[in-house]
Write an enzyme that holds these catalytic residues in place. Structure first.
Site, PDB file in Angstrom:
ATOM      1  N   HIS A   1       0.877  -1.227   0.078  1.00 39.97           N
ATOM      2  CA  HIS A   1      -0.038   0.111   0.033  1.00 39.97           C
ATOM      3  C   HIS A   1       0.798   1.278   0.088  1.00 39.97           C
ATOM      4  CE1 HIS A   1      -2.902   2.982   1.607  1.00 39.97           C
ATOM      5  NE2 HIS A   1      -3.735   2.089   1.177  1.00 39.97           N
TER       6      HIS A   1
ATOM      7  N   CYS B   1      -3.704   2.909  -4.398  1.00 40.62           N
ATOM      8  CA  CYS B   1      -4.788   3.547  -3.721  1.00 40.62           C
ATOM      9  C   CYS B   1      -4.766   4.940  -3.931  1.00 40.62           C
ATOM     10  CB  CYS B   1      -4.199   3.603  -1.877  1.00 40.62           C
ATOM     11  SG  CYS B   1      -5.403   4.542  -1.186  1.00 40.62           S
TER      12      CYS B   1
ATOM     13  N   HIS C   1      -7.554   0.426  -4.299  1.00 34.59           N
ATOM     14  CA  HIS C   1      -8.221   1.107  -3.407  1.00 34.59           C
ATOM     15  C   HIS C   1      -8.932   2.264  -4.163  1.00 34.59           C
ATOM     16  CE1 HIS C   1      -6.585  -0.111   0.704  1.00 34.59           C
ATOM     17  NE2 HIS C   1      -7.168  -1.110  -0.048  1.00 34.59           N
TER      18      HIS C   1
ATOM     19  N   ASP D   1     -13.077   3.184  -0.534  1.00 33.44           N
ATOM     20  CA  ASP D   1     -12.019   3.425   0.593  1.00 33.44           C
ATOM     21  C   ASP D   1     -12.961   4.244   1.345  1.00 33.44           C
ATOM     22  OD1 ASP D   1      -9.736   3.279   2.101  1.00 33.44           O
ATOM     23  OD2 ASP D   1      -8.340   3.760   0.526  1.00 33.44           O
ATOM     24  N   HIS D   2     -12.130   4.960   2.190  1.00 34.20           N
ATOM     25  CA  HIS D   2     -12.854   5.901   3.349  1.00 34.20           C
ATOM     26  C   HIS D   2     -13.998   6.773   2.597  1.00 34.20           C
ATOM     27  CE1 HIS D   2      -8.293   6.368   4.756  1.00 34.20           C
ATOM     28  NE2 HIS D   2      -8.704   4.873   4.909  1.00 34.20           N
TER      29      HIS D   2
ATOM     30  N   TYR E   1     -14.985   4.662   7.779  1.00 31.48           N
ATOM     31  CA  TYR E   1     -15.254   3.291   7.571  1.00 31.48           C
ATOM     32  C   TYR E   1     -16.766   2.660   7.611  1.00 31.48           C
ATOM     33  CZ  TYR E   1     -10.679   1.826   6.011  1.00 31.48           C
ATOM     34  OH  TYR E   1      -9.699   1.750   5.116  1.00 31.48           O
TER      35      TYR E   1
HETATM   36  C1  DNO Z   1      -6.552   3.077   5.672  1.00 29.58           C
HETATM   37  C2  DNO Z   1      -5.861   1.785   5.125  1.00 29.58           C
HETATM   38  C3  DNO Z   1      -4.441   1.673   5.649  1.00 29.58           C
HETATM   39  C4  DNO Z   1      -4.249   0.307   4.836  1.00 29.58           C
HETATM   40  C5  DNO Z   1      -2.772  -0.165   5.137  1.00 29.58           C
HETATM   41  C6  DNO Z   1      -2.191  -1.270   4.254  1.00 29.58           C
HETATM   42  O1  DNO Z   1      -7.778   3.091   5.841  1.00 29.58           O
HETATM   43  O2  DNO Z   1      -5.904   2.121   3.678  1.00 29.58           O
HETATM   44  O3  DNO Z   1      -4.430   1.417   6.992  1.00 29.58           O
HETATM   45  O4  DNO Z   1      -4.831  -0.564   5.235  1.00 29.58           O
HETATM   46  O5  DNO Z   1      -1.884   0.954   5.048  1.00 29.58           O
HETATM   47  O6  DNO Z   1      -1.085  -1.745   5.114  1.00 29.58           O
END
Ligand code: DNO
Length: 360
Positions: free
Chosen positions: A206, A244, A271, A316-317, A330
């Site tokens: 990531h 991401c 992501h 994602d978020h 989340y």
């Molecule tokens: C946040 C996530 C990160 C991700 C880590 C991967 O919401 O995208 O915490 O899980 O960085 O190891």
């Protein structure tokens, strides 16, 4: 693309599998054993427990996020070999239950970092916010106090015990340069990737979030050049990235659409989310819709469609909307809306293709 949804596990998430099951087009959950400390081998009975829970809803557990990397590995300490051995065993166990992708990161000390988890937006929702000047004004030596005095200034994904070790960790990283971090990452990959290959699991690093050094600690997975360098450290299809869009997108110089085309065959997991970046470098996490932020989400989905992406995707978020009480970023609602936006763009592109075929 295969759509997934991050789930923190029974008793650890306000969202249930039955709710996730009702989001259109979701085939699996992205999961982890969040109470196993970094560096320890994951117990098989706990892995199986999650598998059984997901099976009941016919959701797959193909993607794990994250198997965290112990700090000693990132620091390159002699004790790293023990933690790498545990990591390999965890890979082997996860392969046994059919896991296909493992997401992880190589950020020293902190995972994703924000200065405000509940910033009010104009529409009354709240969202994760990063105030650049505020983050930069923090003296790493005072960080322990800052966190203790400001409950909103949190390091998500953190085991509280780590806070007490914060000063020791900063001390340990004092002389670790970016080049050291690259070397320690290479050492880790050279050990891990052959095991991943043998078990047919794709490792997907990531990017750093935000994609620049924070609190004086080095960060290296931050832009296209560095991702290229990363992929060459061990040049295997099993050594890939979690692309991401929101993490990389916090730096407007990063062109995510271009990265999708360039790295397509090395992206097992994506992501997709938007951020709005301000001129002073602050950023806030918006809805997934292109028009709401600075990242071209529709363009990114089109790029995945163009390269005939068959990997895993997750929204994602999201913002916190409709009064939902949830883990920061989340919630159920805004991420579910995000999924419908991603599918909407994708399905329209599919339809466009059918039409073109009809005409020929
Ligand atoms: C946040 C996530 C990160 C991700 C880590 C991967 O919401 O995208 O915490 O899980 O960085 O190891």
């Amino acid at each position: 693309m295969k759509m997934t949804f991050r789930w923190y596990g029974e008793g650890n998430d306000s969202i249930t599998l039955s709710q996730i099951k009702q989001i259109p087009g979701v085939s699996g959950v992205v999961w982890a054993l969040h109470d196993v400390p970094a560096g320890e081998e994951w117990p098989m009975d706990k892995i199986l427990e999650v598998k059984e829970q997901a099976d009941r809803y016919n959701l797959n557990i193909d993607v794990v996020e994250s198997v965290n990397v112990h700090e000693d590995i990132k620091l390159g300490l002699p004790t790293r070999d023990l933690y790498i051995k545990n990591y390999k065993r965890t890979i082997e166990k996860l392969a046994k239950v059919g896991v296909k992708v493992i997401c992880y990161n190589f950020m020293p000390v902190f995972d994703w970092t924000r200065t405000d988890l509940n910033k009010e937006m104009e529409d009354g929702s709240t969202a994760l916010f990063y105030e650049k000047a505020k983050a930069e004004s923090i003296d790493p030596n005072e960080l322990v106090d800052t966190i203790a005095n400001n409950p909103d200034f949190t390091m998500p994904g953190w085991e509280p015990e780590r806070l007490s070790r914060l000063s020791a960790l900063f001390e340990a990283y004092k002389n670790v340069t970016e080049e050291d971090l690259w070397n320690n990452l290479k050492y880790f990959l050279e050990q891990i990737i052959p095991v991943a290959e043998a078990n047919e699991i794709k490792m997907a690093i990531h990017p750093d979030d935000p994609p620049w050094p924070i609190f004086g600690l080095p960060r290296i997975i931050t832009n296209k050049e560095n991702i290229k360098r990363f992929l060459k450290l061990v040049d295997s299809p099993y050594n890939g990235i979690t692309l991401c869009s929101g993490s990389l997108g916090a730096n407007p110089k990063n062109d995510i659409v271009e990265m999708v085309y360039e790295f397509a065959d090395r992206i097992p997991f994506a992501h997709i989310r938007n951020v709005k970046v301000y001129e002073n470098g602050d950023f806030i996490e918006t809805s997934h819709r292109t028009q709401d932020g600075s990242v071209d989400i529709a363009g990114i989905v089109k790029a995945y469609h163009d390269v005939k992406f068959t990997g895993y995707v997750r929204p994602d978020h999201g913002r916190h909307i409709w009064g939902e009480k949830c883990r920061p970023g989340y919630g159920l609602y805004d991420r579910a809306l995000g999924i419908m936006y991603l599918w909407g763009v994708w399905d329209a592109l599919e339809r466009g293709e059918e039409k073109r075929h009809d005409h020929h």
